[in-house]
Design an enzyme around this catalytic site. Sequence first.
Site, PDB file in Angstrom:
ATOM      1  N   ALA A 173      -1.187   6.396   0.890  1.00 48.45           N
ATOM      2  CA  ALA A 173      -2.369   5.633   1.186  1.00 48.45           C
ATOM      3  C   ALA A 173      -2.562   5.209   2.427  1.00 48.45           C
ATOM      4  CB  ALA A 173      -2.585   4.497  -0.032  1.00 48.45           C
ATOM      5  N   LEU A 183       0.850  -1.085  -0.238  1.00 52.98           N
ATOM      6  CA  LEU A 183      -0.109   0.108  -0.006  1.00 52.98           C
ATOM      7  C   LEU A 183       1.098   1.057  -0.049  1.00 52.98           C
ATOM      8  CD1 LEU A 183      -3.050   0.658   0.243  1.00 52.98           C
ATOM      9  CD2 LEU A 183      -2.937   0.638   2.470  1.00 52.98           C
ATOM     10  N   ASP A 184       0.660   2.299  -1.021  1.00 49.85           N
ATOM     11  CA  ASP A 184       1.534   3.319  -0.995  1.00 49.85           C
ATOM     12  C   ASP A 184       1.660   3.999   0.344  1.00 49.85           C
ATOM     13  OD1 ASP A 184       2.032   2.821  -3.742  1.00 49.85           O
ATOM     14  OD2 ASP A 184       0.767   4.412  -4.502  1.00 49.85           O
ATOM     15  N   PRO A 185       2.782   4.703   0.512  1.00 49.04           N
ATOM     16  CA  PRO A 185       2.800   5.332   1.710  1.00 49.04           C
ATOM     17  C   PRO A 185       1.773   6.698   1.932  1.00 49.04           C
ATOM     18  CG  PRO A 185       4.938   5.188   0.895  1.00 49.04           C
ATOM     19  CD  PRO A 185       4.150   4.674  -0.182  1.00 49.04           C
TER      20      PRO A 185
END
Length: 320
Positions: free
Chosen positions: A52, A48-50
Amino acid sequence: MARQRKKKGRPVSGWVVFDKPKGMKSTEAVSKIKWLFHAQKAGHAGTLDPLASGLLPIALGEATKTVPYVMQGKKTYRFHIAWGQERSTDDLEGEITKTSLKRPTQEEILALLPQYTGIILQTPPQFSAIKIAGNRAYDLAREGEVIEIPPREVEIETFKLVETPTKEHSVFEITCGKGTYVRSLARDMGRDLGCYGHIADLRRIAVAPFCEEDLVTWDELKAAISPNKNTTDENENSFEKDFLTLDELLIETGAALDCLPHYPLTDTQAQRVMRGHSIPLSAQKTLLDEEEVCVLYKEQLLAIGTLDKGLFKPKRIFTI
């Protein structure tokens, strides 16, 4: 003969369905959870992207053997697209590369959604973990290279417009398959609508079989431990763990395999499977050869395997 090094930590197993906050990397989240549970082994089922937030499934111990099954599961995201700007990273972090004064109407947005539902071709963002000639795309992009990333098929099961609070941004919810980039959706929809767009907020709310109701926050996890009076630095083992309370927050390892048929075993059958032997399996429904199934012993996950002419062949055996 070399002496085998003893593993550090506890042999704890299960899933932490972690509510990752914005700004935290997925690898950082895994490290924090592994430290908190004093687990021997940990891993996550899908980065999960930082920027997000939301659901990051983290496997401990034996649950790491089931990570591939969760990674294949459908994912649900809720996200905000800001209209009028395209950015280098397709989210708020990047530089503005294109602008437009146009703002899409609700009717225009709704008319576009069917084109983004089903099997579609999607080009991942320049800033992504895709490998190009052995290098990560984001590393090349940071060096200023504009790279050609080939489009690939992804599946979007549902795509809903939740609301349009202002003309500047809209809120969407999608359920999609593995490999879908939400940032690419914002970029491509903005181009199709003639107004440009980027992700302003992104939250993952489900990774099958886990959902929002399973989420546990860092504060909830920390509430299961008591501060050590001698120090306040969590990186120096500042907490005395109440493992009993912590472990109650785990979801059992077998929950990740709801997608597979489950069959209970007798004592004799279980003993043979534990030794890696095949056993006859009387299925309650017709199963195809090579179909994967789970077997349980005393309601605990014992093994994953395949069927071959009525025989169950264990592929992964779990310690119970």
